[in-house]
Design an enzyme around this catalytic site. Structure first.
Site, mmCIF file in Angstrom:
data_model
loop_
_atom_site.group_PDB
_atom_site.id
_atom_site.type_symbol
_atom_site.label_atom_id
_atom_site.label_comp_id
_atom_site.label_asym_id
_atom_site.label_seq_id
_atom_site.Cartn_x
_atom_site.Cartn_y
_atom_site.Cartn_z
ATOM 1 N N LYS B 78 0.780 -1.218 0.099
ATOM 2 C CA LYS B 78 0.008 -0.231 0.184
ATOM 3 C C LYS B 78 0.896 1.241 -0.136
ATOM 4 O O LYS B 78 1.832 1.391 0.773
ATOM 5 C CB LYS B 78 -0.885 0.008 1.061
ATOM 6 N N SER B 153 -9.692 1.986 2.796
ATOM 7 C CA SER B 153 -8.747 2.817 1.979
ATOM 8 C C SER B 153 -7.752 1.877 0.993
ATOM 9 O O SER B 153 -7.109 2.311 0.168
ATOM 10 C CB SER B 153 -8.145 3.745 2.556
ATOM 11 N N SER B 177 -10.168 -0.182 7.016
ATOM 12 C CA SER B 177 -9.603 -0.193 5.491
ATOM 13 C C SER B 177 -8.758 -1.418 5.055
ATOM 14 O O SER B 177 -8.451 -1.440 3.733
ATOM 15 C CB SER B 177 -8.482 1.120 5.416
#
Lengths: 101, 488
Positions: B78, B153, B177
């Site tokens: 990420k 996210s 997330s």
């Protein structure tokens, strides 16, 4: 609690952000809705309830006071928008003095 | 041989050890998959192709043994986890040109395991969002239906794994997330106990809530990666000095006598009927496996979203002060003095959602409002934490849906409050600091995946994995493939 545009402008100043007038209007409306959602908390009786700011039991975590080599200045300056002679360059603050900074 | 991009980590490891494939073969195949599939999914923000191939060659030269279960395995990261010399943007314009000069602790641990980072994955800007639509760069698509959001996210991290581009990724979870995008993409995503995994090098959003965790296509893969990234780190003062067990040790399929609670608040009217049905079926499966499942209560969970938005935004407003256009990142050209550098760089560099949260956080911490907002939220957080402690006095695990609905359409939700409510079932876990995961447990509307949330006692991820593995062995949901991988 209703939030007013003047208050939003004051908060923006504290947050070092600026918005064009139409966005101030939009933010006032959206923040108002979020604050309304948050006011649901008023119905909870929290008398005598301690505040949780961290879920870890640690208070202060110390390490040995031993000097170690830091990151090299050249490497750190790789990401600086503007630099000169190994220093970070920023625009002059002379025009309105330090009070404006 | 089966397609490499659909094999699990154990299968890949066996092929690498027996030398049927090399790490170089696997890395090359991974980039081929990314080049074929990512134009449809748009999960990657940066690729690490040259260095990844160099690493793979070095690993091949050294040799892969049975003691190194993750050696040569490609992994996606990420983009809020800093990677030395590999662009890290947190999906924000304000960091569009940022190349970190150090690695996050989790990256060092991946390198120690000889895993191969292949690229950086799209996300909501600074991890603020529930759909990956707030990214400055691109909108990632759901692996099952490219008109739907991948969740957020960690949407890039979930969609890249579910679409068969990479076998595993790292995400971060502040209010759900990892679990919400894992649920929306039909994969396994775990948010560890707060403190289990070092946050050093994770670009901070809300320091008391953020945790890094793995997203994988099955439970054992997930446990293997958690083994590698866990542990005390002296560079993170909130990292816990708790021993790290082998999380794969309890994967026996036997959960007889396990005591599971299902909170009545998690099965209310806000939950889509098809999601509720899938969870009820999961409850029946756990009972068949010999566990007891009782209804329990987390009475303060309905206040979670309100508490979260005050606490997370307050911490974010403080953490994001470092982005001022001086030392790194975007600097506005439109400046006359130093104050302009700060204000204009931030105003031009941050997106709307980030500004909204900075504003809310600054408001809650400002003079006159602190007691009514921040302090009150912190007190209700205590009550939420106590609810979990109460249930865990009698139960080993808590289960429920990970999300109230299946994946929604791109652009479908524009109202921030409606978007925030989407995290209502995941947020309490972060506020309490306990571990939570999502595993596939069925399909809802339009054959979109439903996630079962499993919540454990602090530092008891082993029991969560044990139950998740038993469920996975007893069901076939994780075997279904999205159309992009040849599924129906």
């Amino acid at each position: 609690m209703a939030i007013h545009e003047e208050e939003v402008k004051h908060v923006a100043k504290l947050a070092k952000l600026s918005f064009p007038d139409e966005e101030v209007h939009q933010f006032t409306e959206q923040l108002g809705k979020i604050i309304e959602m948050v006011e649901l908390l008023e119905e909870v009786d929290t008398t005598g309830v301690p505040i949780t700011t961290s879920v870890t039991p640690s208070i202060n975590v110390m390490r040995e006071d031993v000097a170690t080599t830091g990151t090299s200045r050249d490497e750190l300056l790789k990401n600086v928008p503007e630099s000169e002679n190994g220093y970070i360059k920023v625009p002059a603050i002379m025009d309105n003095g330090e009070a404006g900074a | 041989m089966a397609k490499l991009n659909e094999l699990n980590l154990t299968e890949l490891h066996d092929l690498l050890v027996s030398k049927e494939i090399t790490a170089t073969d696997l890395t090359e195949e991974t980039f081929a998959q990314i080049k074929e599939k990512d134009p449809k999914i748009e999960a990657f923000l940066a690729l690490n192709e040259e260095k990844a191939l160099e690493m793979a060659k070095a690993i091949d030269l050294k040799g892969i043994t049975t003691e190194n279960p993750l050696a040569g395995i490609p992994i996606g990261i990420k983009d809020n986890i800093v990677t030395k010399d590999l662009r890290t943007t947190a999906a924000s314009k304000i960091l569009y040109n940022f190349d970190p000069v150090y690695d996050a602790t989790v990256m060092e641990k991946l390198y120690q395991s000889d895993m191969i980072p292949v690229g950086k994955l799209n996300m909501d800007e600074f991890a603020m969002g529930g759909s990956t639509e707030t990214s400055y760069f691109k909108k990632t698509k759901n692996a099952w239906d490219q008109t739907k959001v991948p969740g957020g996210s960690s949407g890039g991290s979930a969609a890249a794994v579910a679409s068969g581009q990479i076998p595993v990724s790292l995400g971060s979870d502040t209010g759900g997330s990892i679990r919400q995008p894992a649920a929306f993409n039909g994969i396994v995503g775990l948010k560890p106990t707060y403190g289990r995994v070092s946050r050093f090098g994770l670009i901070a959003f809300s320091s008391s809530l953020d945790q890094i965790g793995p997203l994988t296509r099955n439970v054992k893969d997930n446990a293997l990666v958690l083994n590698a990234i866990s542990g005390l780190d002296e560079r993170d003062g909130t990292s816990a000095g708790v021993s790290v067990p082998d999380f794969t040790a309890g994967l026996t399929g036997d959960i007889k006598g396990m005591k599971i609670g299902i909170p009545k608040e998690y099965m209310g009217e806000g939950v889509q009927p098809e999601v509720r049905k899938a969870i009820e079926k999961a409850v029946a499966t756990f009972k068949e496996l010999g566990a007891t499942v009782d209804e329990v209560s987390l009475p303060h969970s309905k206040y979670g979203v309100a508490v979260y938005y005050i606490i997370a935004s307050s911490e974010a407003s403080s953490n994001l002060q470092r982005f001022d256009g001086i030392r790194y990142g975007y600097r506005s050209k439109n400046v006359q003095n130093l104050e302009d550098v700060y204000i204009n760089s931030r105003s031009e560099g941050f997106g709307l959602e980030v500004k909204r949260r900075i504003m809310l956080g600054t408001f809650s911490l400002s003079s006159g409002y602190y007691d009514a907002y921040f302090k009150k939220a912190g007190q209700v957080r205590t009550l939420i934490k106590q609810d979990f402690e109460q249930v865990f006095n009698d139960y080993d695990l808590i289960i429920g849906p990970a999300t109230p609905s299946v994946a929604f359409g791109l652009g479908e939700i524009s109202d921030p409050v409606t978007m925030y409510m989407n995290d209502i079932l995941t947020i309490p876990v972060n506020l309490a600091g306990v571990p939570g995961m999502s595993i596939p447990c069925g399909f809802g509307k339009d054959h979109l995946p439903v996630g079962l949330q499993i919540i454990g006692k602090p530092f008891d991820e082993a029991t969560m994995y044990k139950a998740a593995y038993a469920f996975e062995q007893a069901t076939d949901y994780h075997k279904e493939k999205p159309a992009i991988l040849g599924g129906k």
